[in-house]
Design a protein around this motif. Structure first.
Motif, PDB file in Angstrom:
ATOM      1  N   LYS A   1      -3.646  70.067  40.599  1.00  0.00           N
ATOM      2  CA  LYS A   1      -3.165  70.275  41.963  1.00  0.00           C
ATOM      3  C   LYS A   1      -4.021  71.336  42.660  1.00  0.00           C
ATOM      4  O   LYS A   1      -4.391  71.177  43.822  1.00  0.00           O
ATOM      5  CB  LYS A   1      -1.694  70.703  41.956  1.00  0.00           C
ATOM      6  CG  LYS A   1      -1.073  70.717  43.351  1.00  0.00           C
ATOM      7  CD  LYS A   1       0.315  71.354  43.394  1.00  0.00           C
ATOM      8  CE  LYS A   1       1.325  70.772  42.475  1.00  0.00           C
ATOM      9  NZ  LYS A   1       2.674  71.362  42.667  1.00  0.00           N
ATOM     10  N   TYR A   2      -4.338  72.408  41.948  1.00  0.00           N
ATOM     11  CA  TYR A   2      -5.196  73.462  42.487  1.00  0.00           C
ATOM     12  C   TYR A   2      -6.537  72.870  42.947  1.00  0.00           C
ATOM     13  O   TYR A   2      -6.989  73.143  44.062  1.00  0.00           O
ATOM     14  CB  TYR A   2      -5.429  74.548  41.432  1.00  0.00           C
ATOM     15  CG  TYR A   2      -6.618  75.421  41.709  1.00  0.00           C
ATOM     16  CD1 TYR A   2      -6.565  76.437  42.660  1.00  0.00           C
ATOM     17  CD2 TYR A   2      -7.819  75.225  41.016  1.00  0.00           C
ATOM     18  CE1 TYR A   2      -7.664  77.232  42.924  1.00  0.00           C
ATOM     19  CE2 TYR A   2      -8.927  76.020  41.272  1.00  0.00           C
ATOM     20  CZ  TYR A   2      -8.837  77.022  42.224  1.00  0.00           C
ATOM     21  OH  TYR A   2      -9.943  77.794  42.484  1.00  0.00           O
TER      22      TYR A   2
ATOM     23  N   THR B   1      -7.816  72.782  46.822  1.00  0.00           N
ATOM     24  CA  THR B   1      -8.945  73.622  47.207  1.00  0.00           C
ATOM     25  C   THR B   1     -10.243  72.846  47.358  1.00  0.00           C
ATOM     26  O   THR B   1     -11.220  73.374  47.880  1.00  0.00           O
ATOM     27  CB  THR B   1      -9.168  74.757  46.176  1.00  0.00           C
ATOM     28  OG1 THR B   1      -9.485  74.181  44.904  1.00  0.00           O
ATOM     29  CG2 THR B   1      -7.953  75.652  46.078  1.00  0.00           C
ATOM     30  N   GLY B   2     -10.265  71.621  46.865  1.00  0.00           N
ATOM     31  CA  GLY B   2     -11.476  70.820  46.954  1.00  0.00           C
ATOM     32  C   GLY B   2     -12.572  71.305  46.023  1.00  0.00           C
ATOM     33  O   GLY B   2     -13.749  70.999  46.222  1.00  0.00           O
TER      34      GLY B   2
ATOM     35  N   CYS C   1       0.192  79.815  41.296  1.00  0.00           N
ATOM     36  CA  CYS C   1      -1.049  80.586  41.392  1.00  0.00           C
ATOM     37  C   CYS C   1      -2.066  80.212  40.314  1.00  0.00           C
ATOM     38  O   CYS C   1      -3.086  80.888  40.162  1.00  0.00           O
ATOM     39  CB  CYS C   1      -0.796  82.091  41.410  1.00  0.00           C
ATOM     40  SG  CYS C   1      -0.050  82.652  42.964  1.00  0.00           S
ATOM     41  N   VAL C   2      -1.818  79.143  39.556  1.00  0.00           N
ATOM     42  CA  VAL C   2      -2.800  78.656  38.588  1.00  0.00           C
ATOM     43  C   VAL C   2      -4.079  78.334  39.355  1.00  0.00           C
ATOM     44  O   VAL C   2      -4.057  77.700  40.396  1.00  0.00           O
ATOM     45  CB  VAL C   2      -2.277  77.410  37.831  1.00  0.00           C
ATOM     46  CG1 VAL C   2      -3.390  76.731  37.054  1.00  0.00           C
ATOM     47  CG2 VAL C   2      -1.125  77.790  36.919  1.00  0.00           C
TER      48      VAL C   2
ATOM     49  N   ASN D   1      -2.039  79.339  48.405  1.00  0.00           N
ATOM     50  CA  ASN D   1      -2.011  77.927  48.799  1.00  0.00           C
ATOM     51  C   ASN D   1      -1.240  77.677  50.085  1.00  0.00           C
ATOM     52  O   ASN D   1      -1.067  76.532  50.477  1.00  0.00           O
ATOM     53  CB  ASN D   1      -1.399  77.075  47.682  1.00  0.00           C
ATOM     54  CG  ASN D   1      -2.217  77.104  46.426  1.00  0.00           C
ATOM     55  OD1 ASN D   1      -3.432  77.169  46.462  1.00  0.00           O
ATOM     56  ND2 ASN D   1      -1.546  77.084  45.284  1.00  0.00           N
ATOM     57  N   GLU D   2      -0.734  78.742  50.695  1.00  0.00           N
ATOM     58  CA  GLU D   2       0.086  78.625  51.900  1.00  0.00           C
ATOM     59  C   GLU D   2       1.282  77.683  51.682  1.00  0.00           C
ATOM     60  O   GLU D   2       1.661  76.912  52.545  1.00  0.00           O
ATOM     61  CB  GLU D   2      -0.758  78.173  53.092  1.00  0.00           C
ATOM     62  CG  GLU D   2      -1.861  79.160  53.421  1.00  0.00           C
ATOM     63  CD  GLU D   2      -2.726  78.742  54.595  1.00  0.00           C
ATOM     64  OE1 GLU D   2      -2.565  77.627  55.119  1.00  0.00           O
ATOM     65  OE2 GLU D   2      -3.580  79.554  54.982  1.00  0.00           O
TER      66      GLU D   2
END
Length: 82
Positions: A75-76, A80-81, A41-42, A21-22
């Motif tokens: 959030k992931y 990431t869209g 990292c989920v 996710n930077e």
């Protein structure tokens, strides 16, 4: 929860490239994690990659940013869209 890098960080630079996710960047004295980008990292991996590569074990959960796995997954998706 997001993760946090503690003062034990030795600035070895192995965690930053591992973050999908930077969320990790160089701070003034040690590396830092942006809690708005950290998903532990989920959605990407089964375990936080930064914790796996850290040679001094200085990346614990951040008690100031408690999140459930469902919130981390939301959030992931937002990041990431997908």
């Amino acid at each position: 929860m997001a993760l946090i890098i503690t003062d034990e960080c030795i600035n070895c630079d192995v965690c930053e490239p591992e973050c999908p996710n930077e969320a990790i960047s160089a701070g003034d004295e040690i590396y830092v994690i942006d809690p708005n980008k950290c998903t532990e990292c989920v959605g990407h991996y089964d375990e936080p990659q930064c914790q796996q590569v850290c040679p001094v074990d200085c990346i614990p959960l951040d008690p100031a940013h408690k999140e459930t796995e469902e919130q981390l997954m939301e959030k992931y998706h937002r990041l990431t869209g997908s």
